[in-house]
Design an enzyme around this catalytic site. Structure first.
Site, PDB file in Angstrom:
ATOM      1  N   LYS A   1       0.853  -1.180   0.000  1.00 64.45           N
ATOM      2  CA  LYS A   1       0.000   0.000   0.000  1.00 64.45           C
ATOM      3  C   LYS A   1       0.889   1.229   0.000  1.00 64.45           C
ATOM      4  O   LYS A   1       1.392   1.665   1.028  1.00 64.45           O
ATOM      5  CB  LYS A   1      -0.930   0.054   1.215  1.00 64.45           C
ATOM      6  CG  LYS A   1      -2.024   1.143   1.048  1.00 64.45           C
ATOM      7  CD  LYS A   1      -2.348   1.911   2.316  1.00 64.45           C
ATOM      8  CE  LYS A   1      -1.412   3.044   2.583  1.00 64.45           C
ATOM      9  NZ  LYS A   1      -1.560   4.204   1.649  1.00 64.45           N
TER      10      LYS A   1
ATOM     11  N   GLU B   1       9.477   1.663  10.982  1.00 67.91           N
ATOM     12  CA  GLU B   1      10.455   2.754  10.924  1.00 67.91           C
ATOM     13  C   GLU B   1       9.651   4.033  11.048  1.00 67.91           C
ATOM     14  O   GLU B   1       8.927   4.417  10.131  1.00 67.91           O
ATOM     15  CB  GLU B   1      11.248   2.686   9.614  1.00 67.91           C
ATOM     16  CG  GLU B   1      12.479   3.565   9.609  1.00 67.91           C
ATOM     17  CD  GLU B   1      12.195   4.933   9.027  1.00 67.91           C
ATOM     18  OE1 GLU B   1      12.060   5.895   9.834  1.00 67.91           O
ATOM     19  OE2 GLU B   1      12.105   5.039   7.802  1.00 67.91           O
TER      20      GLU B   1
ATOM     21  N   CYS C   1      12.701  11.623   8.392  1.00 73.36           N
ATOM     22  CA  CYS C   1      12.676  11.155   9.774  1.00 73.36           C
ATOM     23  C   CYS C   1      14.060  11.205  10.404  1.00 73.36           C
ATOM     24  O   CYS C   1      14.191  11.253  11.623  1.00 73.36           O
ATOM     25  CB  CYS C   1      12.126   9.738   9.830  1.00 73.36           C
ATOM     26  SG  CYS C   1      12.903   8.614   8.652  1.00 73.36           S
TER      27      CYS C   1
ATOM     28  N   GLU D   1       8.324  16.021  16.203  1.00 70.14           N
ATOM     29  CA  GLU D   1       8.866  15.910  14.856  1.00 70.14           C
ATOM     30  C   GLU D   1       8.071  16.848  13.946  1.00 70.14           C
ATOM     31  O   GLU D   1       6.891  16.623  13.680  1.00 70.14           O
ATOM     32  CB  GLU D   1       8.759  14.473  14.349  1.00 70.14           C
ATOM     33  CG  GLU D   1       9.387  14.294  12.984  1.00 70.14           C
ATOM     34  CD  GLU D   1       9.294  12.871  12.477  1.00 70.14           C
ATOM     35  OE1 GLU D   1      10.290  12.382  11.900  1.00 70.14           O
ATOM     36  OE2 GLU D   1       8.235  12.241  12.656  1.00 70.14           O
TER      37      GLU D   1
END
Length: 472
Positions: free
Chosen positions: A169, A244, A278, A378
């Site tokens: 996906k 992750e 990230c 973040e």
């Protein structure tokens, strides 16, 4: 205008059962450049069924057969590099230099998987037992928009190398990249059902993959919030999970660092992939004794950094991927000011000369405390925080004072000292005086940055189960 209305199931391009149309944008202009028809739960179930049918035969293929398939996939994706590059720049807004690396990376991961596969020992003698590494089953691979093509290919390469079949996906925001990659992979001639690609929403297609008892393994790259929900849902069938997730990476500048070489590396680490990474080094830890010197050099470096049209060769920071992401970044800049951080350079709004496009002014705050929102969350944009520290122990404590632990950076002219500090930082990867990537090294995070590892031997083992055979 692109009109993408096919997904890939059981070795063929098919029209989705789902009927929702999702708009695709050029983030540099905000213009709609096309639409993609999204798959739904029924499409996801069909993909899983195809992968389940293909697994028994594919799991018994030889190493040489998998290497041959991986090589064909590499060649097919590499042949479409220019087209993929153009899509990455137009659809995602990556600056040309970054986009070219991303397009090449999508092909290179297959070659990296071949290298790992050639060196991997699937059968090992342990005591009186023969331990056989067996493919885990159908793997669901869920990829993000910030490097969509690379994640599709990287996760698929590991699954193929292990002998798993896959359902994928990809991000619905990256449908043009997905289309190009899917067409290339089809040309590689895998058996029907070995890989299946369903573009759709995470709360529809992704959730169907995660809930299915016929899926044995999940590999997800994305937000920590979604990662936690995947763990909860996967617990029902005890799926193997690789995650992750987010990061708030520290760049630790020791007091003996050479600022002339360190500052450009630190700024590049913070602004990589337009800040939508990230692993971006967004917390910059600077000794208070050299703070003024660092601020002056950092300000000059950031002011010289070009945020603008991603097609222009000089551009180093492209637009945010969407209006939602642009607003998110603007909100964090406002929050930094409200909480008392000092704006060193940048600020709210678009760069000078732009009145449209989801472009952000490269922004650096100083006088930041590690408990401020901009130092905890973040942001996923080109917004950096300079945090002062008193001594080496203080630097290490601040670096580790985060819920994340994906990547870290250490800068020093003393290799032994840098190694000592790197050993004490809680992160899956630590860069010492460099920005680099090694495909044989494991990648993944400590704490809430994820579970498990990708790349190299560790990444391959994540798709395998050890079986001990005794008495032979």
């Amino acid at each position: 205008m692109y009109s993408i209305d096919q997904i890939y199931i059981d070795g063929a391009f098919v029209r989705p059962h789902g009927s929702e149309r999702f708009p695709l944008h050029n983030p540099a202009t905000e213009a709609v450049i096309g639409t993609v028809r999204l798959g739904d739960e029924e499409d996801a179930r069909c993909a899983i069924a195809a992968a389940k049918r293909a697994f028994p035969a594919f799991s018994r293929t030889s190493i040489d057969e998998r290497i041959a398939l991986l090589q064909r996939m590499h060649d097919a994706v590499a042949a479409r590099e220019d087209e993929l590059f153009a899509a990455i720049v137009e659809e995602y807004g990556a600056p040309s230099s970054r986009g070219r690396w991303m397009a090449a990376h999508a092909a290179n991961v297959f070659r990296d998987a071949i290298d790992t596969l050639r060196e991997f020992d699937f059968e090992r003698r342990m005591g009186s037992a023969t331990v056989v590494m067996q493919p885990v089953g159908v793997a669901a691979l869920i990829t993000p928009w910030n490097s969509n093509a690379g994640f599709i290919c990287g996760k698929l390469a590991a699954a193929i190398a292990a002998g798993c079949t896959a359902v994928i996906k990809p991000s619905e925001m990256s449908a043009r990249q997905t289309q190009i990659v899917t067409e290339a992979l089809h040309e590689a001639g895998a058996a029907p059902g070995v890989f299946n690609i369903v573009t759709g929403r995470g709360d529809v297609v992704g959730e169907t993959f995660v809930a299915s008892p016929d899926v044995a393994k999940i590999s997800f790259t994305g937000s920590t919030v979604v990662g936690k929900s995947i763990v909860r849902a996967s617990a029902e069938t005890l799926k193997r999970v690789t995650l992750e997730l987010g990061g708030k990476s520290p760049s630790v500048i020791l007091d003996d660092a050479d600022f002339a070489t360190t500052v450009p590396l630190v700024i590049a680490a913070g602004f990589m992939n337009s800040g939508q990474a990230c692993i971006a080094g967004t917390r910059i830890l600077v000794p208070r004794s050299r703070m003024g010197e660092f601020e002056a050099l950092a300000e000059a470096a950031v002011e010289a950094t070009v945020s603008g049209d991603p097609a222009e060769p000089r551009t180093e920071i492209g637009p945010m991927v969407s209006a939602k992401q642009w607003e998110r970044v603007q909100g964090y800049i406002r929050k930094g000011i409200e909480e008392g951080a000092r704006l060193l350079v940048g600020g709210e709004g678009r760069p000078d000369g732009y009145d449209r496009g989801w472009l952000v002014r490269p922004t650096v705050f100083t006088d930041v405390r590690n408990d401020m929102t901009i130092a905890r969350d973040e942001i996923f944009g080109p917004v950096l925080s300079i945090i002062g520290y008193d001594d080496e122990e203080d630097a290490i404590a601040i670096a580790n004072d985060t819920s994340y632990g994906l990547q870290a950076y250490v800068h020093s002219t003393n290799a032994a000292r840098a190694a000592r500090v790197a050993a004490r930082i809680d992160a899956g990867r630590v860069m010492v005086n460099t920005l680099t990537h090694d495909p044989k090294a494991p990648f993944g995070g400590f704490k809430q940055s994820g579970l498990g590892r990708e790349y190299g031997r560790f990444g391959l083992e994540a798709y395998l189960e050890p079986k001990a055979v005794l008495g032979l």
